[in-house]
Design an enzyme around this catalytic site. Structure first.
Site, PDB file in Angstrom:
ATOM      1  N   ALA A  39     -20.541 -96.350 -42.276  1.00 14.34           N
ATOM      2  CA  ALA A  39     -19.207 -96.769 -42.707  1.00 14.34           C
ATOM      3  C   ALA A  39     -18.188 -95.644 -42.576  1.00 14.34           C
ATOM      4  O   ALA A  39     -17.006 -95.906 -42.319  1.00 14.34           O
ATOM      5  CB  ALA A  39     -19.254 -97.273 -44.148  1.00 14.34           C
ATOM      6  N   THR A  40     -18.606 -94.394 -42.746  1.00 16.38           N
ATOM      7  CA  THR A  40     -17.650 -93.290 -42.614  1.00 16.38           C
ATOM      8  C   THR A  40     -17.079 -93.247 -41.204  1.00 16.38           C
ATOM      9  O   THR A  40     -15.862 -93.143 -41.013  1.00 16.38           O
ATOM     10  CB  THR A  40     -18.313 -91.953 -42.963  1.00 16.38           C
ATOM     11  OG1 THR A  40     -18.673 -91.954 -44.355  1.00 16.38           O
ATOM     12  CG2 THR A  40     -17.366 -90.784 -42.710  1.00 16.38           C
ATOM     13  N   GLN A  52     -19.719-101.316 -49.898  1.00 17.73           N
ATOM     14  CA  GLN A  52     -20.424-101.742 -51.104  1.00 17.73           C
ATOM     15  C   GLN A  52     -20.519-103.259 -51.218  1.00 17.73           C
ATOM     16  O   GLN A  52     -21.434-103.778 -51.855  1.00 17.73           O
ATOM     17  CB  GLN A  52     -19.725-101.179 -52.347  1.00 17.73           C
ATOM     18  CG  GLN A  52     -19.763 -99.675 -52.471  1.00 17.73           C
ATOM     19  CD  GLN A  52     -21.164 -99.133 -52.708  1.00 17.73           C
ATOM     20  OE1 GLN A  52     -22.066 -99.837 -53.156  1.00 17.73           O
ATOM     21  NE2 GLN A  52     -21.356 -97.861 -52.408  1.00 17.73           N
ATOM     22  N   THR A  86     -25.403 -93.316 -26.449  1.00 19.19           N
ATOM     23  CA  THR A  86     -26.595 -94.144 -26.311  1.00 19.19           C
ATOM     24  C   THR A  86     -26.861 -94.889 -27.606  1.00 19.19           C
ATOM     25  O   THR A  86     -26.893 -94.295 -28.692  1.00 19.19           O
ATOM     26  CB  THR A  86     -27.813 -93.277 -25.962  1.00 19.19           C
ATOM     27  OG1 THR A  86     -27.560 -92.605 -24.730  1.00 19.19           O
ATOM     28  CG2 THR A  86     -29.066 -94.117 -25.836  1.00 19.19           C
ATOM     29  N   CYS A 142     -19.264 -83.786 -58.844  1.00 21.35           N
ATOM     30  CA  CYS A 142     -19.354 -82.435 -59.406  1.00 21.35           C
ATOM     31  C   CYS A 142     -19.905 -81.434 -58.397  1.00 21.35           C
ATOM     32  O   CYS A 142     -20.760 -81.746 -57.584  1.00 21.35           O
ATOM     33  CB  CYS A 142     -20.271 -82.444 -60.629  1.00 21.35           C
ATOM     34  SG  CYS A 142     -19.636 -83.417 -61.997  1.00 21.35           S
TER      35      CYS A 142
END
Length: 404
Positions: free
Chosen positions: A74-75, A184, A245, A333
């Protein structure tokens, strides 16, 4: 013998379904051809498998197979949608982009880079206290120069589902491209890119029990087409939008995961919703319903999501105390400078509550026994931290895991 940890971090990643692994294996060991090698049987078999997977992914979201572009996840799909649109629109209409304040960084960071380095103007739509993006809020940001709007289908931290159909219609009526990050939502709630006028949509396999390293971008080709420029040159694969590929085993796995989610998604959702509500009730009951706050929309939310903040405790100590429970905090964090969740802060949670939050993500393989055990572990940890007080030894930030 130490009990294995309970996995409730399915928003981060999911266990690959054994049926997906089984579908993939032949393409590692026997049918290992390159899908672009169309002069022999090995290539034909690989190409046919890719075509089948494209059909399976398309069916999950109501698209045509020709509208599916395979990516590494997804990124990459988000980057291709956002930067590819900006490149294609360069020198044409406008220079204005819109996204929401609660987007994943895979959307926020590319858009901020476009704003910082390429001169695009970026407007960020505020979320309501439930983390939801309203149509009115989006409409208030639109101008004659707006090229693209990006609003996620469902939030990755608090699970809130956005009215993407209505937002898509608003954009369609204004002649603006609409992109949605559905990492999500895909496989968990129904998505139909035809019923909901969506031009670009991102998804990834490892969020719905497929393999890591494979995702897809839906690019509308029917009617008003979404136009993109490629970010990767070399070979012209995926209709020139994503050279490289094709990873056939991963694509086969993504297709199988999409097929399973399409067939079993409604029953999976019902079961996870029941278990999620059971977890919520149990934690509240064990803590006498004191100082437990729900983050996200009470009803318009993913069936597998529960995000709670706990009053009266230090967030890092809470996470460190849950040694046998795999969950996430709402805070992203680092050991040097922990930062509270930008999603919870955008919803209006103060910094302390934003840090003292837990995101529970259920999955296809979560059991009722695990839910009951998790509720007890969380309640016992919170009660112990509260008893020690915010400045007590159990709540100090400088504790190591060995101290707990």
């Amino acid at each position: 013998m130490t009990a294995p940890p309970i996995y409730l971090d399915n928003h981060a990643t999911t266990r690959t379904d054994p049926r997906v692994v089984e579908a993939m294996l032949p393409f590692f060991l026997e049918q290992y051809g390159n899908a672009s090698s169309l002069s022999h049987r090995f290539g034909w078999e690989a190409s046919d498998a890719v075509d089948r997977a494209r059909e399976q992914v398309a069916a999950l979201i109501g698209a045509e197979p020709s509208e599916i572009v395979f990516t590494s996840g997804a990124t990459e799909a988000n980057n291709l949608a956002l930067k590819g649109t900006a490149l294609a629109a360069k020198g044409q209409k406008g220079g204005h982009l819109v996204c929401s304040s609660v987007e994943h960084r895979a959307v926020l960071d590319p858009l901020r880079r476009l704003s910082r380095e390429s001169g695009w103007h970026l407007s960020i739509v505020p979320a309501d206290p439930h983390g939801q993006i309203t149509v009115d809020a989006v409409e208030a940001t639109l101008t004659e120069q707006t090229v693209l709007v990006s609003v996620m289908a469902a939030n990755n931290e608090v699970g809130t589902i956005n009215p993407i159909g209505e937002i898509g219609k608003l954009c369609r009526d204004r002649g603006i491209l609409f992109h949605s990050d559905a990492a999500q939502a895909a496989g968990k709630v129904p998505i139909d890119v035809q019923t909901d006028p969506i031009d670009l949509l991102s998804l990834t396999g490892h969020k719905f029990h497929g393999p890591k390293g494979i995702g897809a971008l839906y690019v509308r080709r029917q009617g008003r087409r979404a136009r993109l420029s490629s970010l990767v040159d070399g070979g012209g694969h995926e209709r020139g939008l994503r050279s490289g590929t094709l990873p056939v085993p991963l694509i086969v796995g993504l297709g199988k995961a999409a097929e399973l989610s399409r067939e079993e998604g409604p029953s999976d959702a019902d079961r996870m919703r029941t278990l999620r509500d059971r977890l919520d009730r149990a934690i509240r009951a064990l803590l006498d319903d004191q100082g437990v706050l729900l983050n996200g929309h009470p009803t318009d939310r993913l069936p597998n999501n529960l995000n709670l903040s706990f009053e009266g405790i230090e967030g890092e100590a809470l996470l460190m105390g849950l040694r046998t429970l795999a969950v996430s905090s709402g805070a992203a964090c680092s050991s040097a400078e922990p930062e509270p969740s930008h999603v919870l802060r955008a919803m209006g949670r103060d910094e302390r509550l934003a840090r003292a939050s837990l995101r529970f993500g259920l999955g296809r393989f979560t059991t009722s026994v695990e839910i009951d055990q998790a509720a007890r572990i969380v309640a016992e940890t919170v009660a112990r931290l509260r008893q020690s007080g915010p400045d007590g030894p159990a709540n100090r930030r400088d504790l190591t895991r060995a101290d707990l």
